[in-house]
Design an enzyme around this catalytic site. Structure first.
Site, PDB file in Angstrom:
ATOM      1  CD  GLU A   1      -6.236   9.638  -5.200  1.00  0.00           C
ATOM      2  OE1 GLU A   1      -6.268   9.726  -6.444  1.00  0.00           O
ATOM      3  OE2 GLU A   1      -7.235   9.826  -4.470  1.00  0.00           O
TER       4      GLU A   1
ATOM      5  CB  CYS B   1     -10.967   5.401   6.085  1.00  0.00           C
ATOM      6  SG  CYS B   1      -9.200   5.103   6.238  1.00  0.00           S
TER       7      CYS B   1
ATOM      8  CB  CYS C   1      -5.727   8.216   4.261  1.00  0.00           C
ATOM      9  SG  CYS C   1      -6.950   7.040   3.662  1.00  0.00           S
TER      10      CYS C   1
ATOM     11  CD  GLU D   1      -7.483  11.058   7.381  1.00  0.00           C
ATOM     12  OE1 GLU D   1      -6.885  10.809   6.311  1.00  0.00           O
ATOM     13  OE2 GLU D   1      -8.716  11.052   7.483  1.00  0.00           O
TER      14      GLU D   1
ATOM     15  CG  ASN E   1      -5.771  12.626  -0.705  1.00  0.00           C
ATOM     16  OD1 ASN E   1      -5.516  13.817  -0.642  1.00  0.00           O
ATOM     17  ND2 ASN E   1      -6.685  12.142  -1.521  1.00  0.00           N
TER      18      ASN E   1
ATOM     19  CB  CYS F   1      -7.203   7.060   9.011  1.00  0.00           C
ATOM     20  SG  CYS F   1      -6.400   7.240   7.402  1.00  0.00           S
TER      21      CYS F   1
HETATM   22  N1  THU Z   1      -8.889   9.561   1.927  1.00  0.00           N
HETATM   23  C1  THU Z   1      -8.143  10.177   2.884  1.00  0.00           C
HETATM   24  O1  THU Z   1      -7.107  10.788   2.606  1.00  0.00           O
HETATM   25  N2  THU Z   1      -8.595  10.094   4.174  1.00  0.00           N
HETATM   26  C2  THU Z   1      -9.711   9.415   4.568  1.00  0.00           C
HETATM   27  O2  THU Z   1     -10.003   9.361   5.764  1.00  0.00           O
HETATM   28  C3  THU Z   1     -10.548   8.769   3.582  1.00  0.00           C
HETATM   29  C4  THU Z   1     -10.109   8.845   2.171  1.00  0.00           C
HETATM   30  C5  THU Z   1      -8.410   9.640   0.525  1.00  0.00           C
HETATM   31  C6  THU Z   1      -7.994   8.344  -0.101  1.00  0.00           C
HETATM   32  C7  THU Z   1      -8.157   8.641  -1.569  1.00  0.00           C
HETATM   33  O3  THU Z   1      -6.988   9.277  -2.042  1.00  0.00           O
HETATM   34  C8  THU Z   1      -9.298   9.647  -1.614  1.00  0.00           C
HETATM   35  O4  THU Z   1      -9.434  10.146  -0.291  1.00  0.00           O
HETATM   36  C9  THU Z   1     -10.620   9.084  -2.094  1.00  0.00           C
HETATM   37  O5  THU Z   1     -11.006   7.999  -1.341  1.00  0.00           O
END
Ligand code: THU
Length: 163
Positions: A65, A113, A74, A76, A63, A116
């Site tokens: 940010e 999520c 994310c 994925e 991920n 994704c």
């Molecule tokens: N996140 C992912 O990388 N994958 C997911 O399926 C859900 C959430 C990340 C997004 C953000 O950077 C952190 O997790 C907290 O939500």
């Protein structure tokens, strides 16, 4: 006429990771390693994903940010889009996903999520082969035989809906 329909699916739970195939274990190790490249100063939640392609290649994603929160992505989707760039049209056999919070590996499997899942399904459809999903926690691992089970009634393009 009203017809009541039902949808559901079977998946496997492993409480001992050693029971998985060597290929799956290697993919999980790649997902764990991918967490190291996570840029997550806002959530401290490091997500790692690893994709096993049909040609044997493994692609990692984490991920990423951003101070403008919705601009982040994310793990994925980072992995899937990178696979699309590097190996377009090569089917994806499996994606493994895991995470850690404040550097503690999650004990339960991380569930991807909705956004994704939608992207995973389209990547799966490009390859036109089932895409296995491995969700990894310290306590247990779930193996789902095809990502389509994770998003029933997914959006599959205007062309499919309009007949
Ligand atoms: N996140 C992912 O990388 N994958 C997911 O399926 C859900 C959430 C990340 C997004 C953000 O950077 C952190 O997790 C907290 O939500």
């Amino acid at each position: 006429m009203k017809i009541v329909k039902e949808s559901g699916f079977r998946y496997s739970e492993y409480t001992n990771k050693k029971e998985l195939s060597t290929e799956d274990i290697r993919l999980i190790e790649n997902a764990v390693e991918a967490q190291k490249s996570s840029y997550s100063p806002y959530s401290n939640f490091k997500v790692g994903a690893a994709i096993q392609l049909e040609n044997g290649e493994i692609i990692q994603g984490s991920n990423q940010e951003n101070g403008s929160y919705p601009s982040g992505l994310c793990a994925e989707r980072v992995a899937l889009f990178y696979a699309g760039v590097k190996f377009p049209n090569i089917p994806i056999n499996t994606i493994a996903i895991t995470a850690s919070f404040n550097n503690q590996q999650v004990s339960e499997p991380l569930s991807p999520c909705g956004a994704c899942r939608q992207v995973m399904i389209e990547s799966r459809n490009i390859g036109n082969k089932p895409m296995r999903v491995i969700l990894v926690g310290k306590e247990r691992v779930y193996v789902i035989e095809d990502v389509t089970f994770l998003l029933p009634f997914n959006f599959s393009s205007v062309n499919d809906a309009v007949k």
